[in-house]
Scaffold this motif. Sequence first.
Motif, PDB file in Angstrom:
ATOM      1  N   LEU A 302       0.829  -1.196   0.000  1.00  0.00           N
ATOM      2  CA  LEU A 302       0.000   0.000   0.000  1.00  0.00           C
ATOM      3  C   LEU A 302       0.866   1.249   0.000  1.00  0.00           C
ATOM      4  O   LEU A 302       0.620   2.202  -0.757  1.00  0.00           O
ATOM      5  N   LEU A 303       1.898   1.254   0.820  1.00  0.00           N
ATOM      6  CA  LEU A 303       2.808   2.395   0.858  1.00  0.00           C
ATOM      7  C   LEU A 303       3.554   2.548  -0.459  1.00  0.00           C
ATOM      8  O   LEU A 303       3.809   3.670  -0.909  1.00  0.00           O
ATOM      9  N   ASP A 304       3.913   1.421  -1.092  1.00  0.00           N
ATOM     10  CA  ASP A 304       4.540   1.486  -2.411  1.00  0.00           C
ATOM     11  C   ASP A 304       3.636   2.209  -3.397  1.00  0.00           C
ATOM     12  O   ASP A 304       4.085   3.044  -4.195  1.00  0.00           O
ATOM     13  N   ILE A 305       2.351   1.867  -3.369  1.00  0.00           N
ATOM     14  CA  ILE A 305       1.404   2.416  -4.343  1.00  0.00           C
ATOM     15  C   ILE A 305       1.135   3.892  -4.082  1.00  0.00           C
ATOM     16  O   ILE A 305       1.283   4.727  -4.968  1.00  0.00           O
ATOM     17  N   VAL A 306       0.735   4.218  -2.854  1.00  0.00           N
ATOM     18  CA  VAL A 306       0.367   5.613  -2.596  1.00  0.00           C
ATOM     19  C   VAL A 306       1.585   6.520  -2.553  1.00  0.00           C
ATOM     20  O   VAL A 306       1.483   7.723  -2.814  1.00  0.00           O
ATOM     21  N   GLY A 307       2.744   5.948  -2.258  1.00  0.00           N
ATOM     22  CA  GLY A 307       3.953   6.753  -2.204  1.00  0.00           C
ATOM     23  C   GLY A 307       4.374   7.310  -3.545  1.00  0.00           C
ATOM     24  O   GLY A 307       5.146   8.275  -3.607  1.00  0.00           O
ATOM     25  N   THR A 308       3.887   6.727  -4.625  1.00  0.00           N
ATOM     26  CA  THR A 308       4.221   7.240  -5.958  1.00  0.00           C
ATOM     27  C   THR A 308       3.448   8.501  -6.306  1.00  0.00           C
ATOM     28  O   THR A 308       3.800   9.191  -7.265  1.00  0.00           O
ATOM     29  N   GLY A 309       2.377   8.797  -5.554  1.00  0.00           N
ATOM     30  CA  GLY A 309       1.524   9.920  -5.919  1.00  0.00           C
ATOM     31  C   GLY A 309       0.628   9.621  -7.106  1.00  0.00           C
ATOM     32  O   GLY A 309       0.001  10.524  -7.657  1.00  0.00           O
ATOM     33  N   LEU A 310       0.552   8.365  -7.470  1.00  0.00           N
ATOM     34  CA  LEU A 310      -0.220   7.963  -8.644  1.00  0.00           C
ATOM     35  C   LEU A 310      -1.716   8.200  -8.446  1.00  0.00           C
ATOM     36  O   LEU A 310      -2.414   8.643  -9.366  1.00  0.00           O
ATOM     37  N   LEU A 311      -2.211   7.926  -7.247  1.00  0.00           N
ATOM     38  CA  LEU A 311      -3.636   8.044  -6.973  1.00  0.00           C
ATOM     39  C   LEU A 311      -3.990   9.487  -6.650  1.00  0.00           C
ATOM     40  O   LEU A 311      -3.141  10.262  -6.205  1.00  0.00           O
ATOM     41  N   PRO A 312      -5.241   9.877  -6.847  1.00  0.00           N
ATOM     42  CA  PRO A 312      -5.612  11.284  -6.687  1.00  0.00           C
ATOM     43  C   PRO A 312      -5.498  11.759  -5.246  1.00  0.00           C
ATOM     44  O   PRO A 312      -5.668  10.984  -4.305  1.00  0.00           O
ATOM     45  N   ALA A 313      -5.233  13.048  -5.094  1.00  0.00           N
ATOM     46  CA  ALA A 313      -5.100  13.620  -3.767  1.00  0.00           C
ATOM     47  C   ALA A 313      -6.426  13.610  -3.023  1.00  0.00           C
ATOM     48  O   ALA A 313      -6.465  13.507  -1.801  1.00  0.00           O
TER      49      ALA A 313
END
Length: 327
Positions: A302-313
């Motif tokens: 989960l941290l890998d995914i959200v850490g990229t900033g890929l998902l909307p703020a």
Amino acid sequence: MTYEEVAGSRGVGESTPSTSSARSTGTTGAGDGTHGLGTVRQLWQYLEPVHAILYYAPECYEEAAGLGHATDERWPMYFAFRAAPLGTVPAPLVTALFYSFAPPMVERYVAAGAGGASTADTLAARAVAVDRALRSLLGERTGSPDLAAAAELARRAAETAVTAGRPMAAANAALPWPEEPHAVLWHAATILREHRGDGHIAALKAHHLDPVESLVLHSGAGAAPAEVFESRQWSPEQWSAARARLVARGLLTEGAIATATEAGLAVRTSVERLTDELAAAPWAALSPQEVSRLPELLLPPLLDIVGTGLLPAQSTLGIGMTYDYGN
């Protein structure tokens, strides 16, 4: 709250503090008699970002482009990939199942994809997109024992999900399981989130909230600013009319910036409680120890995914909101 705040503002097993006043200091109560509703909600919050990569990862845009879809915005890809398990269906059915999108929007994007790739090709491209995206996002974690363990637990829950009356969950559950653990995790997350989504629509209907009213009240309760919900493409007139109906019911305040009243917050809380109750049953397949372990296993990816900033703020889902359901 944002995806980033869900991942970064708490430890495993803690309650997420809410940015709204929607009676949201925590969650209590039991769903299926085995795991509390706070746990059911937490598991959704941890799995939703895994599913959501399909609509944001560059690899997914690339695969959608290969099918002939425009990629200057995400909606052609979103409707094509999310609706693909349904097969070739008319736009009114997609409108009914997706619920919160304005019908002309659905008609436009479904029609745009009608003459393109086959369902089989779209599903194949979706699988490739997910595989590529997760390999890129997770790196060496893709083949780790912990990810395989998380995939196995999520799959066991997903395989027990009863899909009667839940068409989006049923359509995805009918697809064959992939072999690689990261793809298994994504498929399980997708079945479980669509199972939850089908139940959420039932909860909204039970509370007499039509599609645009559900968005207006969710915004008024603090899920996200009204501007974020414009992505569903309801007209200003439709939004205003829905707000007027909710004001008349005593669920929203009057004024330029409508906020949920105490009655409105109570309705939103009731909707979320029923949603969580209806989403609880698949998790009974896991022991309390396994349910406690799954968020621990999911936190690093989960941290890998959200850490990229890929998902909307900011999200229309209210992903970080929690509710006090009482005892």
